[in-house]
Every structure is written in structure tokens, then in C-alpha cells.
Design a protein around this motif. Sequence first.
Motif, PDB file in Angstrom:
ATOM      1  N   GLN A 154      46.584  16.164 -71.554  1.00 55.49           N
ATOM      2  CA  GLN A 154      45.865  16.743 -72.708  1.00 55.49           C
ATOM      3  C   GLN A 154      44.358  16.597 -72.509  1.00 55.49           C
ATOM      4  N   GLU A 155      43.949  15.382 -72.055  1.00 60.35           N
ATOM      5  CA  GLU A 155      42.523  15.135 -71.820  1.00 60.35           C
ATOM      6  C   GLU A 155      41.977  16.034 -70.728  1.00 60.35           C
ATOM      7  N   MET A 156      42.771  16.203 -69.668  1.00 64.50           N
ATOM      8  CA  MET A 156      42.330  17.071 -68.566  1.00 64.50           C
ATOM      9  C   MET A 156      42.141  18.500 -69.064  1.00 64.50           C
ATOM     10  N   SER A 157      43.052  18.953 -69.931  1.00 63.50           N
ATOM     11  CA  SER A 157      42.977  20.346 -70.395  1.00 63.50           C
ATOM     12  C   SER A 157      41.855  20.543 -71.420  1.00 63.50           C
ATOM     13  N   THR A 158      41.419  19.482 -72.086  1.00 64.32           N
ATOM     14  CA  THR A 158      40.336  19.630 -73.064  1.00 64.32           C
ATOM     15  C   THR A 158      39.011  19.154 -72.479  1.00 64.32           C
ATOM     16  N   VAL A 159      38.899  17.852 -72.283  1.00 60.89           N
ATOM     17  CA  VAL A 159      37.644  17.272 -71.787  1.00 60.89           C
ATOM     18  C   VAL A 159      37.347  17.732 -70.356  1.00 60.89           C
ATOM     19  N   GLY A 160      38.369  17.733 -69.501  1.00 58.95           N
ATOM     20  CA  GLY A 160      38.180  18.144 -68.103  1.00 58.95           C
ATOM     21  C   GLY A 160      37.692  19.576 -67.989  1.00 58.95           C
ATOM     22  N   VAL A 161      38.370  20.482 -68.693  1.00 51.26           N
ATOM     23  CA  VAL A 161      37.965  21.895 -68.660  1.00 51.26           C
ATOM     24  C   VAL A 161      36.578  22.038 -69.286  1.00 51.26           C
ATOM     25  N   GLY A 162      36.339  21.301 -70.364  1.00 49.16           N
ATOM     26  CA  GLY A 162      35.016  21.316 -71.013  1.00 49.16           C
ATOM     27  C   GLY A 162      33.921  20.916 -70.049  1.00 49.16           C
ATOM     28  N   MET A 163      34.184  19.885 -69.231  1.00 48.95           N
ATOM     29  CA  MET A 163      33.196  19.426 -68.245  1.00 48.95           C
ATOM     30  C   MET A 163      32.903  20.522 -67.229  1.00 48.95           C
ATOM     31  N   ALA A 164      33.964  21.133 -66.704  1.00 50.09           N
ATOM     32  CA  ALA A 164      33.794  22.188 -65.698  1.00 50.09           C
ATOM     33  C   ALA A 164      33.007  23.363 -66.292  1.00 50.09           C
ATOM     34  N   VAL A 165      33.354  23.758 -67.505  1.00 48.36           N
ATOM     35  CA  VAL A 165      32.679  24.897 -68.164  1.00 48.36           C
ATOM     36  C   VAL A 165      31.210  24.562 -68.422  1.00 48.36           C
ATOM     37  N   PHE A 166      30.933  23.350 -68.925  1.00 49.20           N
ATOM     38  CA  PHE A 166      29.551  22.956 -69.269  1.00 49.20           C
ATOM     39  C   PHE A 166      28.664  22.943 -68.029  1.00 49.20           C
ATOM     40  N   VAL A 167      29.177  22.383 -66.927  1.00 50.88           N
ATOM     41  CA  VAL A 167      28.392  22.336 -65.683  1.00 50.88           C
ATOM     42  C   VAL A 167      28.160  23.764 -65.167  1.00 50.88           C
ATOM     43  N   THR A 168      29.192  24.611 -65.265  1.00 51.08           N
ATOM     44  CA  THR A 168      29.047  26.000 -64.805  1.00 51.08           C
ATOM     45  C   THR A 168      28.021  26.747 -65.657  1.00 51.08           C
ATOM     46  N   LEU A 169      28.035  26.499 -66.974  1.00 53.27           N
ATOM     47  CA  LEU A 169      27.047  27.137 -67.866  1.00 53.27           C
ATOM     48  C   LEU A 169      25.630  26.682 -67.502  1.00 53.27           C
ATOM     49  N   ALA A 170      25.473  25.388 -67.234  1.00 52.17           N
ATOM     50  CA  ALA A 170      24.158  24.870 -66.829  1.00 52.17           C
ATOM     51  C   ALA A 170      23.708  25.551 -65.541  1.00 52.17           C
ATOM     52  N   TRP A 171      24.654  25.775 -64.617  1.00 50.53           N
ATOM     53  CA  TRP A 171      24.332  26.456 -63.355  1.00 50.53           C
ATOM     54  C   TRP A 171      23.902  27.901 -63.606  1.00 50.53           C
ATOM     55  N   VAL A 172      24.581  28.573 -64.529  1.00 48.37           N
ATOM     56  CA  VAL A 172      24.222  29.966 -64.869  1.00 48.37           C
ATOM     57  C   VAL A 172      22.774  30.010 -65.376  1.00 48.37           C
TER      58      VAL A 172
END
Lengths: 100, 134
Positions: free
Chosen positions: B90-108
Motif C-alpha cells: 500500500q505504501e509503495m503504491s501511494t508514497v512510492g508512486v508519489g515520490m517518483a511523480v514528484f521527482v519527475t515533476l521537479a525534473w520537468v
Amino acid sequence: MTLIITAIAAIICVAIRFLKPEFAQQYHIGALALMYAGAALMWCVDGFACLAEGEPFVELADTAAMADDALLGLCVVVLGLVIWGIILLVKKNSRAKAAA
Amino acid sequence: MACFLVPTTEAIVTSIVKKGVEAKSDPAAEAKLAESGKFSWKTKLSWLTGMLWGGAALLCLEHIWHGEVVLYPPFLTAMNDPADTVIMLQEMSTVGVGMAVFVTLAWVVMVLIADHAPAIRKALQAGKSAEERA
């Protein structure tokens, strides 16, 4: 505290990257900055997840937990420097091989 | 609990994409881009892979520190208990995905700033020289 220490390390590296560009390029300070920035961003998300569960964004009330987090933060900075050192060695070796 | 595995997976995928871009890159074209103050996609992707791999490595240390990851099988302590495994996923699907998305947004955002940096620099220089003239 880990987030705060890592974010400060990232800000220092970014500042060096822009204030001393030649030095930063020679010593790949950008790679170090990206490592710390990536980790700080991830811990930000972790902080927001804690807020959603009713916990504080950064644990400052519990002194023991704060001290543990601060020590972890310092270890994270050291690990980042170790990885950066390995990157510098690998780049130096590949440059030496390319020159030879 | 192992939420750093999601950014690690994204780092692996991005590294593979970056290798593909590197294989197709033209050094002469890249040199031309560098002269005009712009960045190639190889460089831009290296920012993303740097943030993802670096962040994942440092977060791995945090998980080892808190006893959530060990250096022997099953490596994730949550795998020892089915109830903990569910929480971990559950944590991987929420916090983990959130981390990946946030870092990708910062990169954009980084890519957008880098793409417009020459124009921003020109505008700032024009503003400065107008101030000096006045």
C-alpha cells in the motif's frame, strides 16, 4: 531532520554549482547536488504522507527521535559524498583510459 | 517500507531510455547545442536519472537504518509477515508512486527552465543595460 539536513546539503551543492561553475564541472558537483535534491524531494513526499496520517511533517517535539534523525541525516550526507567520490574515481579512470 | 523501490524502478527505465538516446545522439549536433547554451536530451535525462538513483540510494540507507531493509533474504523485513506485506505494498503504491511523480515533476520544471534559460538570460541582460543607460 533528515530532510532538513539533506535539503541544506543540496542547496550548498547547487550554490557551488552556480557560483563556481568551472570547479563544479571539474569535480561533478552537479551529480552530488542531484543526489541530495532527489533524496530531499522524496523525503518531502514522505513528510506529506506523515501529515496525511496526522503526524508532524518533521519530528521536532521528540528530542530522541530528532537526534536519531539528525544522525541519520549526517550519515546520508556522508554516503552521498562516498558515492560522489566513487563517481569521480570512475570518471578519472575512464578519462585516463580514453587518453591512453 | 520499501517505498524507494518505485523510484528505483523508474530510475532503471529512465537509464535504459537514456542509453537509447545516447546511442542515437550526434556529437556534432550536441556541440552546437552546447554553444548556443542549450542542453541535449542526453543531459536532461542524466538529471532525472541522477535524482532518482541518488535519492533511491540515500533512501535505502534510511530504510536499513530503520530496520525495514536487511542485507540478506528476504531483504524486506515486511515480507516476513503477510499483514506487513500488505501495508508495504500500500505504501509503495501511494508514497512510492508519489515520490517518483514528484521527482519527475521537479525534473520537468528543470527542463522547462533550462530550455528557456538563454531567453531569460537575454531578457535579464537587456534589462540590466537599459537600467545602466537610464
